[in-house]
Design an enzyme around this catalytic site. Structure first.
Site: not given
Ligand code: NAD
Length: 325
Positions: A228, A252, A257, A289
């Site tokens: 996260r 990622d 985000e 993600h």
């Protein structure tokens, strides 16, 4: 039973649509669930949400008013749900494990891409530029990987690192992985050549990578985050990269985000200066993600989510429930 799906993409629909039968009706929305869109759940029995939907107390209040009884998360993490507000009002379920290997393999894919400069070479050779200048990498064999959180995904990542001949240091509040040497967080930070984050986002883990921890790291360390975004203070990360302390970052996930990832923003001016600066760095790799995004994971997510919904409405069983501790 009607299920209102929020923040859906074509690939979600493809895997869920086959289950829309035998009394289950799905309504798919592109939009995320938040205070302004909660009204779309009116008339539904359940709402199905993903990682960047914002299920705060006001949203839960609205869902409760509309008699939505189940909040079915089609993901593992649940940091975006106010569980305190949900208690006694709406049952929350999740998909605790769908394909830990999908995420662990993506973490290693990013690491290999970064240390062997594959992203750079790919762009060069497409332009018939076959120069090797600036592409010197390094070998993972014999290096130390520090794995924070050794649950299903972290455990799979430990195995992959061992397959590469790496030494693995691990930190977890509940050590359970046989293949790693457990240590305290400080030593892991100090001695690792690669640090990969696989713990959930909680008040204890929020910004665990910050100015102090970056200062304690080895020069040239590679940081991987597939967990996260808020586990990392992005400004501290950027500072560490600018000071040449951090050798590379493979991200990622990103703390801000939710308004950007999963969407095509290529025609827009990016308002997030930290992300723009990170992406501009030659040693930062960002994916949006996507670590979970495999056929296997999408299939398992759809299957378990539908099982959770059917068990609740047809058999009165709450399986994979998320409860407040
Ligand atoms: P898991 O529950 O199996 O493992 C999490 C581990 O973290 C556990 O062993 C737990 O003891 C440990 N942990 C919890 N709090 C800790 C703390 N304060 N310090 C150290 N360790 C702590 O979960 P998982 O399935 O392995 O998933 C890990 C995380 O990966 C999820 O929380 C989610 O945020 C993220 N995730 C990302 C993607 C993606 O596509 N990028 C997909 C799935 C999951």
């Amino acid at each position: 039973m009607k299920v209102a799906f929020f923040d859906t993409k074509e690939y979600d629909r493809k895997f869920f649509e086959p289950y829309s039968a035998d009394g289950l009706e799905f309504i798919f929305y592109d939009t995320k669930l938040d205070e302004n869109t909660a009204g779309l759940a009116y008339g539904a029995d359940a709402a199905c949400v993903f990682v960047n939907d914002d299920i705060n107390a006001k949203v839960i209040e609205k869902l409760n008013t509309y008699c939505v009884k189940l909040l079915a998360l089609r993901c593992a993490g649940y940091n975006n749900v106010d569980l305190k507000a949900a208690a006694g009002k709406i049952v929350v379920t999740r998909v605790p494990s769908y394909s830990p290997h999908a995420v662990a393999e993506h973490a290693m894919a990013m690491l290999l891409c970064s240390v062997r400069r594959v992203h750079k070479a790919y762009n060069r050779t497409r332009d018939f530029n076959f120069s090797l200048n600036g592409l010197t990498g390094f070998v993972l064999h014999g290096k130390t990987a520090g794995v924070v959180g050794t649950g299903k995904i972290g455990g799979a990542f430990v195995e992959i690192c061992k397959g590469f001949g790496m030494k693995v240091l691990a930190f977890d509040k509940n050590p359970s992985c046989g293949g790693a040497e457990y240590t305290d967080f400080d030593r892991l930070i100090r001695e690792s050549d690669v640090i990969s984050l696989h713990c959930p986002l909680t008040p204890q883990t929020r910004r665990m990578i910050n100015r102090d921890t970056v200062a304690a790291m080895k020069k040239g360390v590679i940081i991987i985050n597939t967990s996260r975004g808020e586990l990392i203070d992005s400004e501290a990360l950027l500072e560490g990269i600018k000071q040449r302390k951090i050798g590379a970052a493979c991200l990622d996930v990103y703390e801000e985000e939710s308004d950007l990832f999963f969407e095509d923003n290529s025609g827009h001016i990016l308002n997030d200066d930290v992300l723009a600066r990170l992406i501009s760095m030659p040693n930062v790799l960002v994916t949006s993600h996507q670590a979970f995004l495999t056929e296997e994971a999408l299939d398992a997510i759809a299957r378990t989510t539908v099982e959770n919904i059917r068990a609740f409405f047809e058999r009165g069983i709450t399986q994979n429930e998320v409860v407040l501790h």
